[in-house]
Write a protein that holds these residues in place. Structure first.
Motif, PDB file in Angstrom:
ATOM      1  N   LYS A 172      11.690 -48.290  21.319  1.00  0.00           N
ATOM      2  CA  LYS A 172      11.091 -49.040  20.213  1.00  0.00           C
ATOM      3  C   LYS A 172      11.655 -48.558  18.887  1.00  0.00           C
ATOM      4  CE  LYS A 172       6.996 -47.761  21.600  1.00  0.00           C
ATOM      5  NZ  LYS A 172       5.532 -47.615  21.735  1.00  0.00           N
ATOM      6  N   GLU A 173      11.601 -49.421  17.892  1.00  0.00           N
ATOM      7  CA  GLU A 173      12.122 -49.088  16.574  1.00  0.00           C
ATOM      8  C   GLU A 173      11.140 -48.204  15.809  1.00  0.00           C
ATOM      9  OE1 GLU A 173      13.462 -51.257  12.378  1.00  0.00           O
ATOM     10  OE2 GLU A 173      12.757 -52.446  14.085  1.00  0.00           O
ATOM     11  N   VAL A 174      11.654 -47.155  15.206  1.00  0.00           N
ATOM     12  CA  VAL A 174      10.864 -46.334  14.293  1.00  0.00           C
ATOM     13  C   VAL A 174      10.777 -47.076  12.964  1.00  0.00           C
ATOM     14  CG1 VAL A 174      10.697 -44.119  13.116  1.00  0.00           C
ATOM     15  CG2 VAL A 174      11.600 -44.222  15.448  1.00  0.00           C
ATOM     16  N   ILE A 175       9.558 -47.341  12.484  1.00  0.00           N
ATOM     17  CA  ILE A 175       9.396 -48.266  11.358  1.00  0.00           C
ATOM     18  C   ILE A 175       9.270 -47.577  10.006  1.00  0.00           C
ATOM     19  CG2 ILE A 175       8.339 -50.006  12.845  1.00  0.00           C
ATOM     20  CD1 ILE A 175       5.624 -49.221  11.684  1.00  0.00           C
ATOM     21  N   LYS A 176       9.234 -46.253   9.990  1.00  0.00           N
ATOM     22  CA  LYS A 176       9.044 -45.550   8.720  1.00  0.00           C
ATOM     23  C   LYS A 176       9.660 -44.161   8.828  1.00  0.00           C
ATOM     24  CE  LYS A 176       5.316 -45.363   5.284  1.00  0.00           C
ATOM     25  NZ  LYS A 176       3.849 -45.562   5.098  1.00  0.00           N
ATOM     26  N   GLN A 177      10.022 -43.590   7.691  1.00  0.00           N
ATOM     27  CA  GLN A 177      10.554 -42.228   7.695  1.00  0.00           C
ATOM     28  C   GLN A 177       9.515 -41.270   8.268  1.00  0.00           C
ATOM     29  OE1 GLN A 177      12.413 -40.867   4.082  1.00  0.00           O
ATOM     30  NE2 GLN A 177      11.890 -38.753   4.472  1.00  0.00           N
ATOM     31  N   PRO A 178       9.936 -40.325   9.107  1.00  0.00           N
ATOM     32  CA  PRO A 178       8.983 -39.371   9.689  1.00  0.00           C
ATOM     33  C   PRO A 178       8.232 -38.599   8.620  1.00  0.00           C
ATOM     34  CG  PRO A 178      11.111 -39.200  10.760  1.00  0.00           C
ATOM     35  CD  PRO A 178      11.310 -40.083   9.570  1.00  0.00           C
ATOM     36  N   LYS A 179       7.054 -38.131   8.985  1.00  0.00           N
ATOM     37  CA  LYS A 179       6.211 -37.375   8.067  1.00  0.00           C
ATOM     38  C   LYS A 179       5.969 -35.979   8.622  1.00  0.00           C
ATOM     39  CE  LYS A 179       1.317 -36.909   6.943  1.00  0.00           C
ATOM     40  NZ  LYS A 179      -0.039 -37.480   7.124  1.00  0.00           N
ATOM     41  N   LEU A 180       6.144 -34.957   7.784  1.00  0.00           N
ATOM     42  CA  LEU A 180       5.767 -33.597   8.159  1.00  0.00           C
ATOM     43  C   LEU A 180       4.248 -33.521   8.200  1.00  0.00           C
ATOM     44  CD1 LEU A 180       6.620 -30.651   8.729  1.00  0.00           C
ATOM     45  CD2 LEU A 180       6.453 -30.246   6.260  1.00  0.00           C
ATOM     46  N   MET A 181       3.700 -33.116   9.334  1.00  0.00           N
ATOM     47  CA  MET A 181       2.255 -33.139   9.506  1.00  0.00           C
ATOM     48  C   MET A 181       1.569 -32.011   8.747  1.00  0.00           C
ATOM     49  SD  MET A 181       1.418 -35.768  11.191  1.00  0.00           S
ATOM     50  CE  MET A 181      -0.286 -35.418  11.641  1.00  0.00           C
ATOM     51  N   GLU A 182       0.351 -32.284   8.329  1.00  0.00           N
ATOM     52  CA  GLU A 182      -0.491 -31.259   7.744  1.00  0.00           C
ATOM     53  C   GLU A 182      -0.665 -30.105   8.739  1.00  0.00           C
ATOM     54  OE1 GLU A 182      -1.295 -35.224   6.028  1.00  0.00           O
ATOM     55  OE2 GLU A 182      -1.280 -34.466   8.089  1.00  0.00           O
ATOM     56  N   MET A 183      -0.950 -28.908   8.221  1.00  0.00           N
ATOM     57  CA  MET A 183      -1.147 -27.697   9.027  1.00  0.00           C
ATOM     58  C   MET A 183       0.161 -27.207   9.656  1.00  0.00           C
ATOM     59  SD  MET A 183      -4.761 -28.813  10.841  1.00  0.00           S
ATOM     60  CE  MET A 183      -4.786 -27.387  11.926  1.00  0.00           C
ATOM     61  N   SER A 184       1.307 -27.669   9.131  1.00  0.00           N
ATOM     62  CA  SER A 184       2.596 -27.156   9.593  1.00  0.00           C
ATOM     63  C   SER A 184       2.978 -25.936   8.760  1.00  0.00           C
ATOM     64  CB  SER A 184       3.685 -28.233   9.475  1.00  0.00           C
ATOM     65  OG  SER A 184       3.479 -29.280  10.393  1.00  0.00           O
ATOM     66  N   SER A 185       3.940 -25.176   9.265  1.00  0.00           N
ATOM     67  CA  SER A 185       4.460 -24.006   8.549  1.00  0.00           C
ATOM     68  C   SER A 185       5.967 -23.989   8.741  1.00  0.00           C
ATOM     69  CB  SER A 185       3.840 -22.718   9.100  1.00  0.00           C
ATOM     70  OG  SER A 185       4.217 -22.525  10.457  1.00  0.00           O
ATOM     71  N   ASN A 186       6.642 -23.009   8.131  1.00  0.00           N
ATOM     72  CA  ASN A 186       8.087 -22.897   8.316  1.00  0.00           C
ATOM     73  C   ASN A 186       8.445 -22.691   9.781  1.00  0.00           C
ATOM     74  OD1 ASN A 186       8.901 -23.344   5.729  1.00  0.00           O
ATOM     75  ND2 ASN A 186       9.175 -21.186   5.186  1.00  0.00           N
ATOM     76  N   GLU A 187       7.601 -21.948  10.496  1.00  0.00           N
ATOM     77  CA  GLU A 187       7.887 -21.635  11.893  1.00  0.00           C
ATOM     78  C   GLU A 187       7.488 -22.783  12.821  1.00  0.00           C
ATOM     79  OE1 GLU A 187       6.138 -19.591   9.855  1.00  0.00           O
ATOM     80  OE2 GLU A 187       7.868 -18.336   9.380  1.00  0.00           O
ATOM     81  N   ASN A 188       6.389 -23.447  12.511  1.00  0.00           N
ATOM     82  CA  ASN A 188       5.879 -24.516  13.362  1.00  0.00           C
ATOM     83  C   ASN A 188       5.766 -25.804  12.546  1.00  0.00           C
ATOM     84  OD1 ASN A 188       5.234 -22.877  15.826  1.00  0.00           O
ATOM     85  ND2 ASN A 188       3.922 -21.834  14.350  1.00  0.00           N
TER      86      ASN A 188
END
Length: 297
Positions: A40-56
């Motif tokens: 399927k087509e990805v319809i939007k630029q990916p988003k970095l999720m909340e609660m992320s860090s440099n490592e995860n």
């Protein structure tokens, strides 16, 4: 194969490349890690999720009918049915990881396994959302086509709503978030306070950044930059050493940079990238090549 878009992680050489055939290629330190081809087509630029860090660092990949939460190794952590082209929000609610899942004209609060805990319905379609705190309580601002809703997630009620008679876009700065109308003549903050502004002829809004609890609006015309604060007060205006200002990016950097503001400028005529500080001064004199797009991590 032609690269259609990309998403940069923090660190050098850490990126997703998305090809014309919808193949996703993950690179880390410049080395290929894995590839996935979505049917399927990805319809939007990916988003970095909340609660992320440099490592995860987990990202949301959005399709027309669902969203995937994927980690750096390519593992699918969560899969949610959704529609409307708006990314979910990840948060901790009552000490449990939860998600806000937008779905056209309603928003569901679900737990990590996807169990629905509450549902909010709206009078028009959802355009965007941002999580913030008000009086110590988690709230979400939901921008819909006709109304801006402020919802107290902990008390499960609408704190207020602001009727809109124009098309708006949401700019996310947590408590300092605001919406701007398409004519770029005013902004409205999350309390419903409206600030109108005027700029000289030809200047167009490009981006915004936050520094010391104040949000600043950046406008440009040819090779000039004009900056106002979110109270519509003039801050500075400068002529930049470039031929055009096609894109302005202000990344969110980690504390190792002491929260220093970097304004990245893409000059599509000279095909170069310039880096400025929050006052418009050049950070360095390094020559950087750039053509179509710019991301800074």
């Amino acid at each position: 194969e032609r690269i259609e878009s990309f998403y940069a992680y923090s660190g050098r050489g850490n990126t997703f490349l998305i090809t014309a055939s919808n193949k996703w290629m993950k690179y880390e330190n410049g080395l290929s890690q894995w590839e996935k081809t979505f049917e399927k087509e990805v319809i939007k630029q990916p988003k970095l999720m909340e609660m992320s860090s440099n490592e995860n660092q987990d990202i949301s990949i959005l399709f027309e009918d669902e969203t995937l939460i994927v980690d750096k190794k390519g593992r699918i952590l969560n899969r949610f049915n959704t529609s409307g082209g708006v990314h979910p929000i990840r948060m901790r609610l009552k000490n449990k990881v939860s998600f806000l899942i937008p779905n056209i004209d309603k928003m569901e609060v679900v737990d990590y396994d996807g169990k629905v805990m509450s549902t909010y319905s709206f009078s028009s379609n959802i355009v965007d959302m941002v999580l913030f705190k008000e009086n110590g309580k988690k709230h979400v601002a939901v921008l819909c086509e006709q109304t801006l809703f402020i919802i107290n997630l902990e008390r499960k009620r609408t704190a207020r709503k602001i009727t809109l008679d124009e098309v708006y876009r949401l700019y996310q700065f947590q408590e300092s978030s605001f919406i701007m109308n398409n004519d770029q003549s005013h902004i409205i903050n999350l309390k419903g306070e409206k600030n109108a502004f005027s700029v000289p002829s030809g200047f167009k809004f490009k981006n915004a950044f936050q520094e010391n609890d104040m949000v600043y609006l950046i406008f440009s015309k040819e090779n000039e930059i004009l900056v106002l604060n979110n109270k519509s007060q003039f801050q500075w205006k400068k002529t930049i050493n470039c031929s055009s200002i096609d894109k302005i990016i202000i990344p969110t950097l980690e504390s190792s940079y002491n929260n220093k503001i970097i304004i990245g400028i893409l000059d599509g005529i000279e095909n170069k990238i310039l880096l400025l500080d929050s006052q418009g001064s050049s950070i360095d004199d390094v020559k950087r090549h750039g053509e179509k797009d710019l991301q800074i991590t």
